[in-house]
Design an enzyme around this catalytic site. Sequence first.
Site, short mmCIF file in Angstrom:
data_model
loop_
_atom_site.label_atom_id
_atom_site.label_comp_id
_atom_site.label_asym_id
_atom_site.label_seq_id
_atom_site.Cartn_x
_atom_site.Cartn_y
_atom_site.Cartn_z
N SER A 1 0.82 -1.22 0.00
CA SER A 1 0.00 0.00 0.00
C SER A 1 0.85 1.27 0.00
O SER A 1 1.99 1.27 0.46
CB SER A 1 -0.96 -0.02 1.19
OG SER A 1 -0.26 -0.23 2.40
N LYS B 1 2.26 -5.33 3.30
CA LYS B 1 3.41 -4.46 3.52
C LYS B 1 2.96 -3.02 3.40
O LYS B 1 2.71 -2.52 2.32
CB LYS B 1 4.52 -4.74 2.50
CG LYS B 1 5.87 -4.24 2.99
CD LYS B 1 6.76 -3.70 1.91
CE LYS B 1 6.33 -2.39 1.35
NZ LYS B 1 6.28 -1.26 2.29
N GLY C 1 0.29 2.29 -5.81
CA GLY C 1 1.50 3.10 -5.66
C GLY C 1 1.94 3.59 -7.02
O GLY C 1 1.12 3.73 -7.94
N SER C 2 3.24 3.82 -7.16
CA SER C 2 3.71 4.44 -8.40
C SER C 2 3.81 3.42 -9.54
O SER C 2 3.98 2.22 -9.32
CB SER C 2 5.05 5.11 -8.17
OG SER C 2 5.98 4.15 -7.71
N THR C 3 3.72 3.93 -10.74
CA THR C 3 3.76 3.09 -11.94
C THR C 3 5.11 2.37 -12.05
O THR C 3 5.16 1.18 -12.40
CB THR C 3 3.52 3.99 -13.18
OG1 THR C 3 2.27 4.66 -12.99
CG2 THR C 3 3.46 3.19 -14.46
N VAL D 1 7.18 1.33 -9.72
CA VAL D 1 7.28 0.18 -8.80
C VAL D 1 6.41 -0.96 -9.30
O VAL D 1 6.83 -2.12 -9.32
CB VAL D 1 6.91 0.60 -7.36
CG1 VAL D 1 6.75 -0.62 -6.46
CG2 VAL D 1 7.95 1.55 -6.78
N GLU E 1 -3.13 -0.31 -8.94
CA GLU E 1 -3.64 1.02 -9.27
C GLU E 1 -2.46 1.96 -9.07
O GLU E 1 -1.86 2.00 -8.00
CB GLU E 1 -4.84 1.39 -8.39
CG GLU E 1 -5.99 0.37 -8.43
CD GLU E 1 -6.48 0.01 -9.83
OE1 GLU E 1 -6.33 0.83 -10.77
OE2 GLU E 1 -6.98 -1.12 -10.02
N CYS F 1 -3.58 10.51 -5.96
CA CYS F 1 -3.34 10.02 -7.31
C CYS F 1 -4.26 10.75 -8.28
O CYS F 1 -3.97 10.88 -9.46
CB CYS F 1 -3.59 8.53 -7.36
SG CYS F 1 -5.13 8.09 -6.57
N GLU G 1 4.09 13.04 -13.42
CA GLU G 1 3.40 13.09 -12.12
C GLU G 1 4.34 13.78 -11.11
O GLU G 1 5.46 13.33 -10.91
CB GLU G 1 3.05 11.68 -11.63
CG GLU G 1 2.24 11.71 -10.34
CD GLU G 1 1.83 10.33 -9.84
OE1 GLU G 1 2.70 9.44 -9.76
OE2 GLU G 1 0.64 10.14 -9.52
P1 NAD Z 1 5.42 4.11 -4.05
O1 NAD Z 1 5.33 3.41 -5.36
O2 NAD Z 1 6.69 4.80 -3.73
O3 NAD Z 1 5.17 3.08 -2.85
C1 NAD Z 1 4.03 2.26 -2.83
C2 NAD Z 1 4.35 1.00 -2.04
O4 NAD Z 1 5.33 0.25 -2.76
C3 NAD Z 1 4.95 1.28 -0.66
O5 NAD Z 1 4.47 0.34 0.25
C4 NAD Z 1 6.43 1.11 -0.91
O6 NAD Z 1 7.15 0.75 0.25
C5 NAD Z 1 6.44 -0.02 -1.92
N1 NAD Z 1 7.66 -0.06 -2.74
C6 NAD Z 1 8.50 0.94 -3.00
N2 NAD Z 1 9.51 0.50 -3.78
C7 NAD Z 1 9.28 -0.81 -4.01
C8 NAD Z 1 9.95 -1.81 -4.75
N3 NAD Z 1 11.07 -1.54 -5.42
N4 NAD Z 1 9.40 -3.03 -4.79
C9 NAD Z 1 8.25 -3.30 -4.14
N5 NAD Z 1 7.58 -2.39 -3.40
C10 NAD Z 1 8.08 -1.16 -3.36
O7 NAD Z 1 4.17 5.10 -3.96
P2 NAD Z 1 3.79 6.14 -2.82
O8 NAD Z 1 4.75 7.29 -2.89
O9 NAD Z 1 3.57 5.48 -1.53
O10 NAD Z 1 2.36 6.62 -3.33
C11 NAD Z 1 2.22 7.54 -4.35
C12 NAD Z 1 1.97 6.88 -5.69
O11 NAD Z 1 0.82 6.04 -5.58
C13 NAD Z 1 1.63 7.88 -6.76
O12 NAD Z 1 2.23 7.49 -7.97
C14 NAD Z 1 0.12 7.81 -6.86
O13 NAD Z 1 -0.41 8.24 -8.08
C15 NAD Z 1 -0.12 6.36 -6.60
N6 NAD Z 1 -1.47 6.11 -6.11
C16 NAD Z 1 -2.37 5.60 -7.00
C17 NAD Z 1 -3.69 5.38 -6.60
C18 NAD Z 1 -4.70 4.82 -7.57
O14 NAD Z 1 -5.78 4.42 -7.13
N7 NAD Z 1 -4.41 4.77 -8.85
C19 NAD Z 1 -4.07 5.68 -5.29
C20 NAD Z 1 -3.11 6.18 -4.42
C21 NAD Z 1 -1.81 6.39 -4.84
#
Ligand code: NAD
Length: 553
Positions: free
Chosen positions: A199, A224, A277-279, A281, A305, A339, A435
């Site tokens: 998440s 996680k 999270g991010s695209t 990752v 997502e 997001c 973004e």
């Molecule tokens: P992030 O991708 O940095 O982290 C998301 C999760 O992935 C975290 O738990 C993080 O610890 C984990 N992570 C990070 N690196 C990883 C790796 N190499 N391998 C596996 N897991 C890893 O994102 P964030 O900064 O927490 O959230 C912001 C992003 O999430 C933005 O891009 C936003 O647009 C997106 N988001 C999308 C939605 C949607 O519904 N589309 C909703 C909320 C957030």
Amino acid sequence: MATPPLPDLAIASLSARRRVPPPVNEPIRSYAPGTPERASLKARLATMAGEQIDIPVIVDGREHRTGDTAPVVMPHAHGHVLGTWHKATPELVQEAIVASAAARQDWGSWAWEDRAAVFLRAAELLATTWRDTVNAATMLGQSKTAYQSEIDAACELIDFFRFNCGYAEDLYGEQPINDKGVWNQTDYRPLEGFVYAVSPFNFTAIGGNLSGAPALMGNSVLWKPSSTAILSNYYVMKLLEAAGLPPGVINFIPGDPVAISEALLAHQDLGGVHFTGSTTVFNQMWKTIGGSMAGYRSYPRIVGETGGKDFIMAHPSADVEALAVAVVRGAFEYQGQKCSACSRIYIPQSLWAGVRDRMIAMIEDIRVGDVRDFRNFMGAVIDRKSFDRITGYLDDARANATVVAGGNTRGDDGYFVDPTLVQTDDPSYRLLCEEIFGPVVTAYVYPDDQYVETMRIVDRTSPYALTGAIFATDRQAIRLAHTWLRHAAGNFYVNDKCTGAVVGQQPFGGARGSGTNDKAGSKLNLLRWVSARSVKETFSPPKDYRYPFMGEE
Ligand code: NAD
């Protein structure tokens, strides 16, 4: 031979066709001056800010303090430590896999209504006695204002839990037709493996839903959480335990995302990934899964997502007042860290001065600061990394575009970024494409007679397709937007801001680079966490292998 008697402790299931209480959206509390909820939340904020919490890893219902820790801080007062959290060791991650397999045997055999009861109780607790705790943790740990926390950590999570129970009931009720003497059934089995839920920091509700939705459908989960949302996410985990979630069904494993993902993504029992999270990752995770295909027992379900570059497009017939407010709320609430946050706007020349001047006035009026001061409309961005990234974009804007309003940052006490309006004449300028995840919105002003051409630009400018909005009073213009922007956003708004989707009303998710669009908080999402089994029972099977056509003339 007679059937042996059932053991005394055989679990009884009710002889009833049960229905979950019809879900309704949780009402949003105002926290206006003088309200009891304001006093109660402020009191909880004060006690929580004075505590030092020690957040463990939770595997099979047992708390583990590994000693490998990191601090929990307030983004708006980063010198203030709220506690520490422990990182999962590789051994604990392996233990969680084993525990989840054992828990799944039992939990997956529960009547679905009994599983639903756990989540309905969690919703009720969150709506009442746990509300202040989860809201205060979200405010202090993620720097959300009272209102932003209320619509996320309280209302959206309550809605996810309640509506998902309703959707599960609908899904289980979808059964095949029957032929004469035959009873056909669909058994919506849980997946044959664990679900890995990962998440993001920006919505407490998402953490609860990424882990909760697969669990509701009978799966066991390794969750996680994000290291910068750990406080609120820990309380969500404790809330689920308080609601009666059995040990091992959801295992809480904060820690190094790369190491944990390496261990889980290539595991033969990976049943699915529930990611937000991010695209970048998500793409990396998908690649790892692709490279591990030969080793899996089943094809893992991959739900993600991801990022967005969300737009508001105005037609010359738009209501300027409503448009300017939608941009300010859509772009700057929660510091632009949604997001769905509006980060690019396309305004016709004839409306630009009106939109710009209204936005400047609102930006100058907006207070940014500590979220415990309820007069603030915005708090801090999540961490130093984010602060530096946004600062870099602002430097770029000063060099290559026009900063119309805002643009200042201060990072000494908290990671504060002022709401910022940038203008550019270049439709492919990077602030219109990438973004940013901060309170920065970039405007492109187009000639009034170039409405359709500009929509084509909107559609093609970024790799994402999450949310978008059209402002127009001319119906023909709205029809054209539905045509030209149909694939530009998974959540599309007409005369409304592009944020604030509500569970049950606007199921959320985008396509293209924004994710698999499995619509969080909907039946479509739940469908990903079950593996249907078709069962045919014949009441009077044939006793002769021959068919009538084989008879003699
Ligand atoms: P992030 O991708 O940095 O982290 C998301 C999760 O992935 C975290 O738990 C993080 O610890 C984990 N992570 C990070 N690196 C990883 C790796 N190499 N391998 C596996 N897991 C890893 O994102 P964030 O900064 O927490 O959230 C912001 C992003 O999430 C933005 O891009 C936003 O647009 C997106 N988001 C999308 C939605 C949607 O519904 N589309 C909703 C909320 C957030």
